[in-house]
Design a protein around this motif. Sequence first.
Motif, PDB file in Angstrom:
ATOM      1  N   HIS A  44      27.120  20.354 -18.476  1.00  8.08           N
ATOM      2  CA  HIS A  44      26.469  21.566 -19.006  1.00  8.08           C
ATOM      3  C   HIS A  44      27.461  22.593 -19.543  1.00  8.08           C
ATOM      4  O   HIS A  44      28.048  23.368 -18.793  1.00  8.08           O
ATOM      5  CB  HIS A  44      25.573  22.203 -17.939  1.00  8.08           C
ATOM      6  CG  HIS A  44      24.427  22.977 -18.528  1.00  8.08           C
ATOM      7  ND1 HIS A  44      23.227  22.398 -18.876  1.00  8.08           N
ATOM      8  CD2 HIS A  44      24.316  24.274 -18.873  1.00  8.08           C
ATOM      9  CE1 HIS A  44      22.422  23.314 -19.383  1.00  8.08           C
ATOM     10  NE2 HIS A  44      23.058  24.460 -19.395  1.00  8.08           N
ATOM     11  N   GLU A 147      18.203  22.287 -23.080  1.00  6.20           N
ATOM     12  CA  GLU A 147      17.820  23.118 -21.936  1.00  6.20           C
ATOM     13  C   GLU A 147      16.618  23.945 -22.325  1.00  6.20           C
ATOM     14  O   GLU A 147      16.718  24.837 -23.171  1.00  6.20           O
ATOM     15  CB  GLU A 147      18.993  24.035 -21.542  1.00  6.20           C
ATOM     16  CG  GLU A 147      18.680  24.907 -20.332  1.00  6.20           C
ATOM     17  CD  GLU A 147      19.899  25.681 -19.846  1.00  6.20           C
ATOM     18  OE1 GLU A 147      20.721  26.092 -20.685  1.00  6.20           O
ATOM     19  OE2 GLU A 147      20.030  25.861 -18.620  1.00  6.20           O
ATOM     20  N   HIS A 174      13.115  26.502 -18.395  1.00  6.22           N
ATOM     21  CA  HIS A 174      14.241  27.393 -18.063  1.00  6.22           C
ATOM     22  C   HIS A 174      13.680  28.499 -17.172  1.00  6.22           C
ATOM     23  O   HIS A 174      12.813  28.219 -16.337  1.00  6.22           O
ATOM     24  CB  HIS A 174      14.894  27.917 -19.361  1.00  6.22           C
ATOM     25  CG  HIS A 174      16.163  28.663 -19.119  1.00  6.22           C
ATOM     26  ND1 HIS A 174      16.288  30.015 -19.331  1.00  6.22           N
ATOM     27  CD2 HIS A 174      17.374  28.241 -18.658  1.00  6.22           C
ATOM     28  CE1 HIS A 174      17.533  30.398 -18.999  1.00  6.22           C
ATOM     29  NE2 HIS A 174      18.201  29.339 -18.594  1.00  6.22           N
ATOM     30  N   HIS A 222      16.516  23.986 -13.258  1.00  2.00           N
ATOM     31  CA  HIS A 222      15.614  25.103 -13.600  1.00  2.00           C
ATOM     32  C   HIS A 222      14.149  24.801 -13.277  1.00  2.00           C
ATOM     33  O   HIS A 222      13.301  25.690 -13.371  1.00  2.00           O
ATOM     34  CB  HIS A 222      15.730  25.543 -15.065  1.00  2.00           C
ATOM     35  CG  HIS A 222      16.995  26.274 -15.383  1.00  2.00           C
ATOM     36  ND1 HIS A 222      17.226  27.574 -14.983  1.00  2.00           N
ATOM     37  CD2 HIS A 222      18.116  25.900 -16.051  1.00  2.00           C
ATOM     38  CE1 HIS A 222      18.436  27.960 -15.400  1.00  2.00           C
ATOM     39  NE2 HIS A 222      18.990  26.949 -16.039  1.00  2.00           N
ATOM     40  N   HIS A 243      22.672  20.754 -13.907  1.00  3.34           N
ATOM     41  CA  HIS A 243      23.516  21.839 -13.365  1.00  3.34           C
ATOM     42  C   HIS A 243      22.730  22.585 -12.289  1.00  3.34           C
ATOM     43  O   HIS A 243      21.953  23.469 -12.583  1.00  3.34           O
ATOM     44  CB  HIS A 243      24.012  22.770 -14.478  1.00  3.34           C
ATOM     45  CG  HIS A 243      22.946  23.496 -15.264  1.00  3.34           C
ATOM     46  ND1 HIS A 243      21.914  22.856 -15.914  1.00  3.34           N
ATOM     47  CD2 HIS A 243      22.750  24.814 -15.490  1.00  3.34           C
ATOM     48  CE1 HIS A 243      21.147  23.763 -16.509  1.00  3.34           C
ATOM     49  NE2 HIS A 243      21.618  24.955 -16.268  1.00  3.34           N
ATOM     50  N   ARG A 254      17.432  28.378  -7.513  1.00  4.44           N
ATOM     51  CA  ARG A 254      17.909  27.375  -8.478  1.00  4.44           C
ATOM     52  C   ARG A 254      18.514  26.149  -7.800  1.00  4.44           C
ATOM     53  O   ARG A 254      18.843  25.165  -8.463  1.00  4.44           O
ATOM     54  CB  ARG A 254      18.948  28.019  -9.406  1.00  4.44           C
ATOM     55  CG  ARG A 254      18.383  28.654 -10.626  1.00  4.44           C
ATOM     56  CD  ARG A 254      17.979  27.629 -11.690  1.00  4.44           C
ATOM     57  NE  ARG A 254      19.140  27.143 -12.434  1.00  4.44           N
ATOM     58  CZ  ARG A 254      19.668  25.934 -12.318  1.00  4.44           C
ATOM     59  NH1 ARG A 254      19.154  25.057 -11.489  1.00  4.44           N
ATOM     60  NH2 ARG A 254      20.705  25.579 -13.049  1.00  4.44           N
ATOM     61  N   ASP A 357      28.531  24.852 -16.449  1.00  7.65           N
ATOM     62  CA  ASP A 357      27.744  25.920 -17.085  1.00  7.65           C
ATOM     63  C   ASP A 357      28.648  26.929 -17.780  1.00  7.65           C
ATOM     64  O   ASP A 357      28.319  28.116 -17.859  1.00  7.65           O
ATOM     65  CB  ASP A 357      26.805  26.611 -16.088  1.00  7.65           C
ATOM     66  CG  ASP A 357      25.547  27.162 -16.767  1.00  7.65           C
ATOM     67  OD1 ASP A 357      25.465  27.128 -18.017  1.00  7.65           O
ATOM     68  OD2 ASP A 357      24.649  27.647 -16.051  1.00  7.65           O
TER      69      ASP A 357
HETATM   70 ZN   LIG Z   1      20.900  26.814 -17.031  1.00  5.21          ZN
END
Ligand SMILES: [Zn+2]
Length: 416
Positions: A44, A147, A174, A222, A243, A254, A357
Amino acid sequence: MRTWLLAAVLFAAPLVPGAQAQTDAEIVARAHTIHDRILTIDTHVDIPANFGSDGYDMMKPVRGQQVHLPTMIEGGLDAPFFIVFVGQGERNTWGYAKALSDAFVKFAAIHKMADVTNHDKIEIALSAADARRIYASGKKVAFIGVENGYPIGKDIRLLDQFQAFGARYFGLVHNGHNDLADSAQPNVRTNEPAAEHNGLSPLGKDVVRRLNALGVMVDVSHSSAKSTLDIAATSAAPIIASHSGVKAVFDHPRNLTDEGLLAIKKTGGVAQIVAFDSYLRAVPAEKTEAIAALGREFGAGRPDEIAKLPADKLAAYDKKMAEIELKWPRASVKDLVDQIDYAVKMAGIETVGIASDFNGGGGITGWNGAAETFNVTLELVRRGYTEEQIAKIWGGNLLRVMERVEQHAARGKARK
Ligand SMILES: [Zn+2]
């Protein structure tokens, strides 16, 4: 009893005379050898807003951006997934059209970077075999991940186009619920309820099946805990969390529950543990307030607003932000590997991977850009992971999942 004790002492002694515990220098040298030999995949990496513009240069590291070709080479980061991300917006024709157009702009930006501007240094991989071939040729590998499923609106046919543009994983949701699934983080500004569909919607289930047929990995990052379980139950091929963190180590919405982690394992999938400060441990409230106050002082809170500040103001902002980061340091590589350790113990070495990320809020003390990627391998070596295990965590597992997803799609085509 005495005999047993003596035997225990004898067996505890080094088997080879002179074979003592490794010195730190030896551990570092061994980690370098391993890091250089293995393919490192980061699932990611977001792209900066100017990624596709004429002004962007992947060869020039600039302020605030964490991944460039020179820093990838320096840090031994071989294969990032570059992300086509569109934030959740209004669920009407205006919103869907805008989101779709934004997604296409990002596909174009990634292809321009890899196919046009830097084609001699990096190449887009459409399959696991592609990734291995490109890596063996000495070039860097670029994958594409999506994403948020928002850009397809309610039109499942668009998944074929996303696949044709190179998307090899697709995250349904998301922040904020959408037409496909419930989010781990409902939109608080619009007072969204905790759940809208109680997991995956009927359309979301069709999306998962179509992604299976297209050979695109389904991503649960997510997604709400229930959406994650629904996706795992619906998918006929292995799934990923591209991620995410681990809830048992740090309780964040998360992060994956043990149940979620085991559901991913059951599909044959992989959970990519992410170097995201606030998923790894509690961020002190004073730090959050200091950052908010800094944003108010400069009239710029969001990264895009900050980036637009005049050069002198930007330098002053960066200086003050550096002071905040020094006073309240981010989570460390040790915190990241604590979550990796937990996931390995809970779900097995085959089920765990790594993500940064970067350019999307990720980055921790010791791994705050592609240039520092080696530090993660070093910590894994310090914890006693073998080269074979590290190779799996750093990319072998992800490629195995990708291959199985490709095979599933190929079998479906053959039956038709
Ligand atoms: Zn994200």
